[in-house]
Write a protein that holds these residues in place. Structure first.
Motif, mmCIF file in Angstrom:
data_model
loop_
_atom_site.group_PDB
_atom_site.id
_atom_site.type_symbol
_atom_site.label_atom_id
_atom_site.label_comp_id
_atom_site.label_asym_id
_atom_site.label_seq_id
_atom_site.Cartn_x
_atom_site.Cartn_y
_atom_site.Cartn_z
ATOM 1 N N LEU A 58 30.818 34.711 41.871
ATOM 2 C CA LEU A 58 32.228 34.655 41.468
ATOM 3 C C LEU A 58 32.454 35.285 40.096
ATOM 4 C CD1 LEU A 58 35.060 33.729 42.223
ATOM 5 C CD2 LEU A 58 34.544 31.548 41.140
ATOM 6 N N GLY A 59 31.580 35.031 39.164
ATOM 7 C CA GLY A 59 31.707 35.629 37.834
ATOM 8 C C GLY A 59 31.582 37.132 37.878
ATOM 9 N N THR A 60 30.650 37.621 38.683
ATOM 10 C CA THR A 60 30.490 39.068 38.833
ATOM 11 C C THR A 60 31.705 39.681 39.502
ATOM 12 O OG1 THR A 60 28.113 38.720 39.047
ATOM 13 C CG2 THR A 60 28.955 40.854 39.725
ATOM 14 N N LEU A 61 32.270 38.990 40.490
ATOM 15 C CA LEU A 61 33.459 39.488 41.176
ATOM 16 C C LEU A 61 34.661 39.538 40.233
ATOM 17 C CD1 LEU A 61 34.684 40.458 43.841
ATOM 18 C CD2 LEU A 61 35.211 38.075 44.355
ATOM 19 N N ILE A 62 34.797 38.557 39.360
ATOM 20 C CA ILE A 62 35.903 38.546 38.394
ATOM 21 C C ILE A 62 35.764 39.712 37.421
ATOM 22 C CG2 ILE A 62 36.915 37.276 36.456
ATOM 23 C CD1 ILE A 62 36.273 34.704 38.017
ATOM 24 N N ALA A 63 34.568 39.918 36.891
ATOM 25 C CA ALA A 63 34.342 41.027 35.962
ATOM 26 C C ALA A 63 34.552 42.372 36.654
ATOM 27 C CB ALA A 63 32.934 40.949 35.374
ATOM 28 N N ALA A 64 34.090 42.489 37.883
ATOM 29 C CA ALA A 64 34.241 43.736 38.626
ATOM 30 C C ALA A 64 35.697 44.015 38.951
ATOM 31 C CB ALA A 64 33.413 43.682 39.903
ATOM 32 N N THR A 65 36.442 42.987 39.320
ATOM 33 C CA THR A 65 37.863 43.163 39.630
ATOM 34 C C THR A 65 38.641 43.555 38.382
ATOM 35 O OG1 THR A 65 37.684 41.548 41.411
ATOM 36 C CG2 THR A 65 39.894 42.066 40.635
ATOM 37 N N ALA A 66 38.328 42.916 37.259
ATOM 38 C CA ALA A 66 38.993 43.290 36.001
ATOM 39 C C ALA A 66 38.681 44.738 35.644
ATOM 40 C CB ALA A 66 38.554 42.352 34.879
ATOM 41 N N GLY A 67 37.433 45.141 35.805
ATOM 42 C CA GLY A 67 37.060 46.534 35.548
ATOM 43 C C GLY A 67 37.756 47.497 36.490
ATOM 44 N N ALA A 68 37.876 47.114 37.767
ATOM 45 C CA ALA A 68 38.546 47.974 38.745
ATOM 46 C C ALA A 68 40.031 48.119 38.434
ATOM 47 C CB ALA A 68 38.350 47.424 40.155
ATOM 48 N N VAL A 69 40.674 47.037 38.017
ATOM 49 C CA VAL A 69 42.088 47.104 37.651
ATOM 50 C C VAL A 69 42.266 48.028 36.449
ATOM 51 C CG1 VAL A 69 44.003 45.748 36.692
ATOM 52 C CG2 VAL A 69 42.739 44.895 38.663
ATOM 53 N N ILE A 70 41.376 47.917 35.466
ATOM 54 C CA ILE A 70 41.452 48.783 34.291
ATOM 55 C C ILE A 70 41.271 50.247 34.692
ATOM 56 C CG2 ILE A 70 40.256 49.408 32.146
ATOM 57 C CD1 ILE A 70 39.703 46.369 31.816
ATOM 58 N N ILE A 71 40.290 50.519 35.545
ATOM 59 C CA ILE A 71 40.040 51.894 35.996
ATOM 60 C C ILE A 71 41.248 52.445 36.749
ATOM 61 C CG2 ILE A 71 38.669 53.271 37.616
ATOM 62 C CD1 ILE A 71 37.092 52.847 35.210
ATOM 63 N N ILE A 72 41.853 51.648 37.633
ATOM 64 C CA ILE A 72 43.020 52.114 38.393
ATOM 65 C C ILE A 72 44.178 52.413 37.454
ATOM 66 C CG2 ILE A 72 44.782 51.405 40.056
ATOM 67 C CD1 ILE A 72 42.559 50.052 41.654
ATOM 68 N N PHE A 73 44.405 51.554 36.453
ATOM 69 C CA PHE A 73 45.474 51.827 35.482
ATOM 70 C C PHE A 73 45.211 53.104 34.700
ATOM 71 C CE2 PHE A 73 46.965 47.246 35.418
ATOM 72 C CZ PHE A 73 48.202 47.540 35.956
ATOM 73 N N VAL A 74 43.971 53.302 34.266
ATOM 74 C CA VAL A 74 43.636 54.503 33.487
ATOM 75 C C VAL A 74 43.791 55.767 34.324
ATOM 76 C CG1 VAL A 74 41.722 55.705 32.338
ATOM 77 C CG2 VAL A 74 42.157 53.311 31.826
ATOM 78 N N VAL A 75 43.286 55.733 35.552
ATOM 79 C CA VAL A 75 43.402 56.900 36.428
ATOM 80 C C VAL A 75 44.854 57.177 36.747
ATOM 81 C CG1 VAL A 75 42.858 57.783 38.733
ATOM 82 C CG2 VAL A 75 41.088 56.708 37.368
ATOM 83 N N ASN A 76 45.640 56.120 36.964
ATOM 84 C CA ASN A 76 47.062 56.301 37.238
ATOM 85 C C ASN A 76 47.790 56.868 36.041
ATOM 86 O OD1 ASN A 76 49.408 56.153 38.775
ATOM 87 N ND2 ASN A 76 49.930 54.153 37.924
ATOM 88 N N PHE A 77 47.382 56.475 34.837
ATOM 89 C CA PHE A 77 48.008 56.987 33.612
ATOM 90 C C PHE A 77 47.768 58.498 33.488
ATOM 91 C CE2 PHE A 77 47.652 58.067 29.088
ATOM 92 C CZ PHE A 77 48.936 57.757 28.671
ATOM 93 N N PHE A 78 46.537 58.942 33.755
ATOM 94 C CA PHE A 78 46.231 60.362 33.627
ATOM 95 C C PHE A 78 46.714 61.171 34.827
ATOM 96 C CE2 PHE A 78 43.062 58.770 30.565
ATOM 97 C CZ PHE A 78 43.479 59.509 29.470
ATOM 98 N N LYS A 79 47.002 60.510 35.926
ATOM 99 C CA LYS A 79 47.515 61.217 37.112
ATOM 100 C C LYS A 79 48.940 61.687 36.884
ATOM 101 C CE LYS A 79 48.524 60.576 41.971
ATOM 102 N NZ LYS A 79 48.751 59.581 43.000
#
Length: 80
Positions: A58-79
């Motif tokens: 669960l802890g790994t999933l929370i960290a991974a989901t937070a990282g994925a949300v950050i990556i999606i926001f960053v990619v969307n910003f540069f898109k």
């Protein structure tokens, strides 16, 4: 957790992040790929700055989901 475990968790994290970032996602395949990248970022980045969500699945999933949300926001910003 091993790199294979992080990648598998990243697939689930990308799926969850696609729903959390509704409307700005890139489709389920790209979200899964970004989820893997976010999982690697989350597991590395949060441990680097000392934030620990727990050592289990669960802890790994929370960290991974937070990282994925950050990556999606960053990619969307540069898109745009």
């Amino acid at each position: 957790m091993s790199i294979i475990g992080v990648i598998i968790i990243g697939l689930f994290a990308g799926f969850i992040a696609g729903y959390l970032v509704k409307g700005t996602g890139f489709g389920w395949i790209i979200n899964l790929i970004l989820g893997i990248a976010g999982s690697l970022l989350g597991s590395w980045g949060f441990s680097l700055i000392g934030i620990n969500f727990g050592n289990g699945l669960l802890g790994t999933l929370i960290a991974a989901t937070a990282g994925a949300v950050i990556i999606i926001f960053v990619v969307n910003f540069f898109k745009k």
